[in-house]
Design an enzyme around this catalytic site. Structure first.
Site, PDB file in Angstrom:
ATOM      1  N   GLU A 223       7.295   4.141  -4.637  1.00  0.00           N
ATOM      2  CA  GLU A 223       6.528   5.079  -3.805  1.00  0.00           C
ATOM      3  C   GLU A 223       6.666   4.754  -2.322  1.00  0.00           C
ATOM      4  OE1 GLU A 223       4.095   3.287  -2.085  1.00  0.00           O
ATOM      5  OE2 GLU A 223       4.702   1.596  -3.324  1.00  0.00           O
TER       6      GLU A 223
ATOM      7  N   ILE B 178      15.351  -0.757  -0.628  1.00  0.00           N
ATOM      8  CA  ILE B 178      15.620  -0.211  -1.949  1.00  0.00           C
ATOM      9  C   ILE B 178      17.046   0.316  -2.051  1.00  0.00           C
ATOM     10  CG2 ILE B 178      14.656   2.064  -1.371  1.00  0.00           C
ATOM     11  CD1 ILE B 178      14.709   0.252  -4.806  1.00  0.00           C
TER      12      ILE B 178
ATOM     13  N   GLY C 105       6.797  -2.199  -1.807  1.00  0.00           N
ATOM     14  CA  GLY C 105       6.850  -0.910  -2.483  1.00  0.00           C
ATOM     15  C   GLY C 105       8.281  -0.424  -2.589  1.00  0.00           C
ATOM     16  N   GLU C 106       8.461   0.890  -2.543  1.00  0.00           N
ATOM     17  CA  GLU C 106       9.779   1.533  -2.571  1.00  0.00           C
ATOM     18  C   GLU C 106      10.500   1.395  -3.903  1.00  0.00           C
ATOM     19  OE1 GLU C 106      12.284   0.003   0.530  1.00  0.00           O
ATOM     20  OE2 GLU C 106      10.809   0.346   2.123  1.00  0.00           O
ATOM     21  N   GLY C 107       9.904   0.746  -4.890  1.00  0.00           N
ATOM     22  CA  GLY C 107      10.615   0.467  -6.133  1.00  0.00           C
ATOM     23  C   GLY C 107      11.474  -0.774  -6.065  1.00  0.00           C
TER      24      GLY C 107
END
Length: 337
Positions: free
Chosen positions: A160, A83, A301-303
């Site tokens: 997240e 990210i 995830g992580e955006g």
């Protein structure tokens, strides 16, 4: 003539066959409707990663130990995660929130301390959090997004981090949509078939223990992580501030599902940035009647999906604002014959 018609006329007047830019046109129209203008803007785009630990990891539902949550948060803060790379390359402001990690972080730039507790309880035989912790999460999520909006942002992505949070998300999806767990549970961090069956078995035991739950907030209190609840609250606040809401993958989408149960109008401002490879996500998007911008077979995830879809969103806004019309370019339009 209503605004939607005016916006559509502007899109159709561009030097191209009608509808030929497909989803780009849809994105441009939706952002214009959100902002109630034919000349939309993207201001101070931001991605927020909410991080929290989960008591359910004690049951072995993940390939990774709980410590990976705080280690990855440190990685975010040090600029070493996927990210970070994607946010930097797209000029996105990245903010990390400690919603409930089992670790104490020193003060750092771009880190928000919003720890409710050092991880949730194991929901296999108790609620993940108390009612007061749930309400505190809602207060914190609202406050975080409100401050981001006050700092001039009108577009926010929700990511997240939390080992075990696919288990929480699967429970939320199963309860809200009344679906069998087998349709909601995926491999998460890369479980093999034996591990996946164990994960499903554990979550079924949890469902048997807790029984029927109809209230969205009670479902969150029973199964969610602190990061999921803060995301849900943050999304609701982003809608109240009329921000463009970018939803990442499976866990973020389950937070959105919860938010939509609380305020169905939130869909008007939301974009699903990608379809995760996590099993339940394609079904969830179908149930939400939503089309993802990307489908890259990701499940990180992580955006990351928000960051990768942002250039497409940005180009959609540039298209409606900057592309010439047939009239301005003196290009002949399609014959009506």
């Amino acid at each position: 003539m209503d605004l939607k018609t005016v916006i559509q006329n502007k899109i159709d007047s561009k030097t191209k066959p009608i509808g030929s830019l497909g989803l780009i046109e849809d994105i441009a129209q939706k952002i214009s409707l959100i902002q109630k203008t034919t000349s939309p803007t993207l201001e101070n785009p931001c991605i927020v990663i909410f991080a929290g630990d989960h008591g359910i990891t004690q049951e072995g539902v993940s390939n990774y130990p709980q410590d990976v949550t705080y280690q990855m948060v440190e990685n975010f803060l040090n600029g070493g995660a996927a990210i970070n790379v994607f946010a930097e390359s797209n000029d996105l402001n990245l903010i990390i929130v400690d919603s409930g990690v089992n670790h104490d972080f020193s003060n750092r730039e771009n880190l928000i301390h919003a720890k409710v507790s050092r991880g949730t309880k194991n929901f296999i035989n108790q609620q993940a959090m108390s009612s007061s912790e749930l309400e505190y999460c809602f207060e914190l999520g609202e406050k975080i997004v409100n401050e981001i909006h006050q700092n001039g942002s009108n577009i926010i992505g929700f990511g997240e981090m939390g080992i075990g949070n696919t288990s929480s998300a699967s429970m939320i999806m199963s309860y809200i949509l009344d679906l069998p767990l087998e349709e909601c549970v995926g491999i998460g961090t890369g479980l093999n078939s034996i591990q996946l069956n164990k994960k499903i078995s554990i979550l079924k035991k949890s469902k048997e223990f807790h029984g029927s739950i109809s209230s969205t907030k009670k479902i969150l209190q029973t199964f969610a992580g602190f990061e999921i609840v803060q995301m849900c609250s943050g999304m609701l606040e982003a809608y109240e501030k009329n921000m463009i809401i970018l939803i990442d993958g499976f866990i973020s989408s389950c937070a959105f599902l919860s938010a939509k149960e609380i305020n169905p109008k939130i869909s008007d401002n939301a974009f699903f940035c990608h379809q995760s490879a996590e099993k339940g996500h394609s079904l969830l998007l179908k149930k939400l009647n939503s089309y993802p911008i990307l489908n890259f077979d990701m499940r990180l995830g992580e955006g990351t999906g928000c960051a990768l879809s942002y250039p497409i969103i940005s180009n959609s806004v540039q298209f409606i604002n900057e592309m010439a019309s047939f009239e301005s370019a003196k290009v002949s339009q399609k014959s009506n014959d």
